[in-house]
Design a protein around this motif. Structure first.
Motif, PDB file in Angstrom:
ATOM      1  N   GLY A  13      72.324  19.378 -38.513  1.00  0.00           N
ATOM      2  CA  GLY A  13      72.091  18.605 -39.735  1.00  0.00           C
ATOM      3  C   GLY A  13      71.469  17.305 -39.294  1.00  0.00           C
ATOM      4  O   GLY A  13      71.723  16.855 -38.177  1.00  0.00           O
ATOM      5  N   LYS A  19      77.640  15.737 -40.997  1.00  0.00           N
ATOM      6  CA  LYS A  19      78.128  16.944 -40.309  1.00  0.00           C
ATOM      7  C   LYS A  19      79.369  16.667 -39.465  1.00  0.00           C
ATOM      8  O   LYS A  19      80.240  17.526 -39.361  1.00  0.00           O
ATOM      9  N   SER A  38      79.678  17.910 -26.098  1.00  0.00           N
ATOM     10  CA  SER A  38      78.369  17.899 -25.422  1.00  0.00           C
ATOM     11  C   SER A  38      78.313  16.811 -24.367  1.00  0.00           C
ATOM     12  O   SER A  38      79.093  15.859 -24.397  1.00  0.00           O
ATOM     13  N   GLU A  73      72.277  25.096 -23.344  1.00  0.00           N
ATOM     14  CA  GLU A  73      71.036  24.627 -23.968  1.00  0.00           C
ATOM     15  C   GLU A  73      70.995  23.134 -23.811  1.00  0.00           C
ATOM     16  O   GLU A  73      72.033  22.512 -23.580  1.00  0.00           O
ATOM     17  N   TYR A  77      66.381  13.980 -27.648  1.00  0.00           N
ATOM     18  CA  TYR A  77      66.409  13.514 -29.045  1.00  0.00           C
ATOM     19  C   TYR A  77      66.428  12.001 -29.014  1.00  0.00           C
ATOM     20  O   TYR A  77      67.312  11.408 -28.374  1.00  0.00           O
ATOM     21  N   GLY A  83      73.174  18.022 -24.310  1.00  0.00           N
ATOM     22  CA  GLY A  83      73.277  19.425 -23.920  1.00  0.00           C
ATOM     23  C   GLY A  83      74.697  19.958 -23.989  1.00  0.00           C
ATOM     24  O   GLY A  83      75.674  19.205 -23.980  1.00  0.00           O
ATOM     25  N   GLU A 102      77.857  21.371 -32.211  1.00  0.00           N
ATOM     26  CA  GLU A 102      77.182  20.480 -33.162  1.00  0.00           C
ATOM     27  C   GLU A 102      75.933  19.975 -32.470  1.00  0.00           C
ATOM     28  O   GLU A 102      75.998  19.059 -31.654  1.00  0.00           O
ATOM     29  N   ILE A 103      74.795  20.625 -32.722  1.00  0.00           N
ATOM     30  CA  ILE A 103      73.587  20.336 -31.938  1.00  0.00           C
ATOM     31  C   ILE A 103      72.355  20.258 -32.834  1.00  0.00           C
ATOM     32  O   ILE A 103      72.378  20.720 -33.976  1.00  0.00           O
ATOM     33  N   GLU A 104      71.257  19.664 -32.280  1.00  0.00           N
ATOM     34  CA  GLU A 104      70.054  19.528 -33.094  1.00  0.00           C
ATOM     35  C   GLU A 104      69.244  20.835 -33.078  1.00  0.00           C
ATOM     36  O   GLU A 104      69.616  21.820 -32.428  1.00  0.00           O
ATOM     37  N   GLU A 156      63.622  18.170 -39.203  1.00  0.00           N
ATOM     38  CA  GLU A 156      64.802  19.029 -39.118  1.00  0.00           C
ATOM     39  C   GLU A 156      65.037  19.772 -40.429  1.00  0.00           C
ATOM     40  O   GLU A 156      65.344  20.968 -40.427  1.00  0.00           O
TER      41      GLU A 156
HETATM   42  P1  5GP Z   1      74.026  11.320 -32.052  1.00  0.00           P
HETATM   43  O1  5GP Z   1      73.298  10.411 -31.108  1.00  0.00           O
HETATM   44  O2  5GP Z   1      73.844  10.878 -33.490  1.00  0.00           O
HETATM   45  O3  5GP Z   1      75.469  11.522 -31.677  1.00  0.00           O
HETATM   46  O4  5GP Z   1      73.356  12.758 -31.946  1.00  0.00           O
HETATM   47  C1  5GP Z   1      71.962  12.910 -32.085  1.00  0.00           C
HETATM   48  C2  5GP Z   1      71.617  14.373 -32.251  1.00  0.00           C
HETATM   49  O5  5GP Z   1      71.944  15.102 -31.074  1.00  0.00           O
HETATM   50  C3  5GP Z   1      72.374  15.052 -33.390  1.00  0.00           C
HETATM   51  O6  5GP Z   1      71.434  15.783 -34.169  1.00  0.00           O
HETATM   52  C4  5GP Z   1      73.337  15.969 -32.691  1.00  0.00           C
HETATM   53  O7  5GP Z   1      73.590  17.133 -33.455  1.00  0.00           O
HETATM   54  C5  5GP Z   1      72.542  16.328 -31.456  1.00  0.00           C
HETATM   55  N1  5GP Z   1      73.365  16.836 -30.354  1.00  0.00           N
HETATM   56  C6  5GP Z   1      74.626  16.468 -29.999  1.00  0.00           C
HETATM   57  N2  5GP Z   1      75.049  17.185 -28.958  1.00  0.00           N
HETATM   58  C7  5GP Z   1      74.043  18.048 -28.643  1.00  0.00           C
HETATM   59  C8  5GP Z   1      73.885  19.079 -27.652  1.00  0.00           C
HETATM   60  O8  5GP Z   1      74.756  19.373 -26.852  1.00  0.00           O
HETATM   61  N3  5GP Z   1      72.700  19.715 -27.644  1.00  0.00           N
HETATM   62  C9  5GP Z   1      71.685  19.458 -28.505  1.00  0.00           C
HETATM   63  N4  5GP Z   1      70.568  20.182 -28.417  1.00  0.00           N
HETATM   64  N5  5GP Z   1      71.810  18.509 -29.452  1.00  0.00           N
HETATM   65  C10 5GP Z   1      72.972  17.820 -29.522  1.00  0.00           C
END
Ligand code: 5GP
Length: 208
Positions: A13, A19, A38, A73, A77, A83, A102-104, A156
């Motif tokens: 999301g 989310k 992650s 994976e 971002y 990851g 919870e991933i992008e 997205e």
């Molecule tokens: P935030 O910086 O707001 O915590 O996360 C930024 C983005 O990274 C969010 O869209 C979140 O879902 C994504 N994200 C968090 N953990 C992972 C991960 O392990 N792998 C990937 N591919 N995206 C992630």
């Protein structure tokens, strides 16, 4: 003892989709899910806890994880790596536990290819104006960062149609969104007219 394997529930999301709150509700309401923490190179935000919200590592360490094949994976971002560590996910699945990632979007599509059995769910805010409001209210990011996140959010939301399910997280209804996702797990969820909703959202977005 049952030897049934668990399943992966990939939840994406945009920033401001809420989310994180929805996932917290799922974990509170059901003991059928565990959350995969992650790794990231993003610096912790106030209140972030190492090992709970993320494993906070530097770029060198993250690249070592990649080189050693320890990531299920990963993606970049907003200039940071994120990851999913493989070992936790695999051990939980083997033990019959469902695991929430919870991933992008790029990471979600990598999972879809590697694990076709995974359920992919996209959580969206109810409107463009609500998305802007939530991002500004959070104010943990600079206005430049918010602008970047809005741009990424549009990309997205366009990808939402590639997910198995789209869940709308309306204001103050994160509990309902969590119930919907638990219903997906139970095979009781009925799809609505989410693609039309996404088209309208994208139109509102691009009109700005
Ligand atoms: P935030 O910086 O707001 O915590 O996360 C930024 C983005 O990274 C969010 O869209 C979140 O879902 C994504 N994200 C968090 N953990 C992972 C991960 O392990 N792998 C990937 N591919 N995206 C992630």
């Amino acid at each position: 003892m049952s030897n049934k394997k668990g399943r992966l529930f990939v939840i994406s999301g945009s920033s401001g989709s809420g989310k994180g709150t929805v996932i917290a509700e799922i974990l509170r309401k059901s003991d059928k899910f565990h959350y995969s923490v992650s790794a990231t190179t993003r610096p912790p935000r106030p209140g972030d806890k190492d090992g709970v919200d993320y494993f906070f590592v530097d770029r060198e360490q993250f690249e070592l994880f990649i080189d050693n094949g320890e990531m299920l994976e990963y993606a970049e971002y907003c200039g940071n790596f994120y990851g999913t560590p493989k070992s936790y996910v695999y051990s939980q699945i083997e033990q019959g536990m469902n695991v929430i990632l919870e991933i992008e979007v790029c990471g979600a599509m990598q999972i879809k290819k590697k694990c076709p059995d995974a359920v992919t769910i996209f959580i969206t805010p109810p409107s463009y104006s609500e998305l802007c409001r939530r991002l500004e209210e959070r104010a943990t990011e600079s206005s430049e960062d918010i602008r970047k996140r809005l741009e990424i959010a549009l990309t997205e939301i366009k990808a939402a149609k590639d997910y198995d399910y789209i869940i709308i997280n309306r204001a103050n209804e994160s509990s309902k969104a969590a119930d919907d996702i638990i219903a997906i797990y139970e095979g009781k969820y009925k799809k609505n007219d989410e693609p039309d909703f996404i088209n309208k959202f994208i139109n509102d977005f691009t009109k700005q």
